[in-house]
Design an enzyme around this catalytic site. Sequence first.
Site, PDB file in Angstrom:
ATOM      1  N   GLY A  95       0.918  -1.127  -0.058  1.00 39.67           N
ATOM      2  CA  GLY A  95       0.036   0.017   0.113  1.00 39.67           C
ATOM      3  C   GLY A  95       0.774   1.249   0.088  1.00 39.67           C
ATOM      4  N   ASP A 109      -7.361  -0.854   0.420  1.00 39.62           N
ATOM      5  CA  ASP A 109      -5.937  -0.224   0.684  1.00 39.62           C
ATOM      6  C   ASP A 109      -6.105   1.262   1.401  1.00 39.62           C
ATOM      7  OD1 ASP A 109      -5.029  -2.100  -0.752  1.00 39.62           O
ATOM      8  OD2 ASP A 109      -3.285  -1.062  -1.687  1.00 39.62           O
TER       9      ASP A 109
HETATM   10  O1  PMV Z   1      -1.809  -5.643  -4.264  1.00 37.54           O
HETATM   11  P1  PMV Z   1      -2.553  -4.908  -3.174  1.00 37.54           P
HETATM   12  O2  PMV Z   1      -2.089  -5.288  -1.785  1.00 37.54           O
HETATM   13  O3  PMV Z   1      -2.689  -3.349  -3.493  1.00 37.54           O
HETATM   14  O4  PMV Z   1      -4.015  -5.544  -3.200  1.00 37.54           O
HETATM   15  C1  PMV Z   1      -4.555  -5.677  -4.448  1.00 37.54           C
HETATM   16  C2  PMV Z   1      -5.949  -6.492  -3.713  1.00 37.54           C
HETATM   17  C3  PMV Z   1      -6.895  -6.879  -4.923  1.00 37.54           C
HETATM   18  O5  PMV Z   1      -7.972  -7.347  -4.324  1.00 37.54           O
HETATM   19  C4  PMV Z   1      -6.136  -7.764  -5.745  1.00 37.54           C
HETATM   20  C5  PMV Z   1      -7.238  -5.915  -5.793  1.00 37.54           C
HETATM   21  C6  PMV Z   1      -8.171  -4.851  -4.939  1.00 37.54           C
HETATM   22  O6  PMV Z   1      -8.583  -3.533  -5.406  1.00 37.54           O
HETATM   23  O7  PMV Z   1      -8.834  -4.920  -3.914  1.00 37.54           O
END
Ligand code: PMV
Length: 316
Positions: free
Chosen positions: A103, A148
């Site tokens: 994040g 996030d």
């Molecule tokens: O890659 P990260 O930790 O930013 O997370 C992405 C999470 C997903 O579920 C794959 C995409 C989302 O927008 O939630």
Amino acid sequence: MTLATAPGKIILVGEHAVVYGRPAIAVPVWETVATARISTAPVGSGLIGVATDLGRTIRLGEAGDEEPLALVARLTLAQLGLSSNPDWQIEVSSQIPIASGLGSGAALSAALVRAIYAHVGQAVTPEAVSTLVYESERLYHGTPSGIDNTVIAHGKPIWFVKGEAPVPFVPTVPFTIVIADSGIGAPTKETVGDVRRSWLAEPARYAAYFDEIQAIVERVQIAMERDALTELGELFDENQTILAELGVSSAPLERLIEAARAAGALGAKLSGGGRGGNVIALVSPETAAAVMEQVTSAGAKRVIITTVGTADSPNA
Ligand code: PMV
């Protein structure tokens, strides 16, 4: 001078399925933070952003909306009814590795929003921070679920369903996870796009995967309430199996996961978009050191250990 910080974050369970309305659980990682510092600049200098890590100076007041920090600064200033180009210098820095599922972008934006509010002596709610940061997340991720910005703005573990009010919580008993970074940059936008294409091609099959993930997330929440660590580890493993079926795991991530399990982790999985980025492993005090060592031998470029559920956050 005004200073504000925001934590990194990691998804415990539910990534990808969360994009399709299923729940996910994410936690802040206070061991790695982003910081924004604002000082008043000479009259006429306008809003200057200095990204210390990148050695970059950006005229935030004049930059276009494709520059995430300029967008967040402009929206925040507008929210406060202030000029879009005040004579301030904003220094941003971050220890959070970029594009690895921690994040980094959302944390920088959250630190910036908090610093702007603090600089003008205004309080800000986590919800308001989250809404502003979401706008910049859209630039990084396309159509992010919003998980996030939500966890980073709250600074606490959250139960998250897209479009619903998030539920911050503190686990009954703290538990420790090792976060091992594969060092492989994998844009979330790409893995999310790939999963979307697969889902469009085979909707029933993919909806069934998302339902299975939902059931795991629900059991994880119960396991955390009961301090059932062995079960929590097994649920990490089950979630990983489905993520591999979704096509978002990779050989380097599987190597890290196997190394963690072999060193005594109670369970391990990839976290976030997948293909690259991080894996997380649930550890006990007895196994933590061995897991950290083994994932490093298996290729981890950076290892962070964090305890979930201790009241260590400035916002807790
Ligand atoms: O890659 P990260 O930790 O930013 O997370 C992405 C999470 C997903 O579920 C794959 C995409 C989302 O927008 O939630």
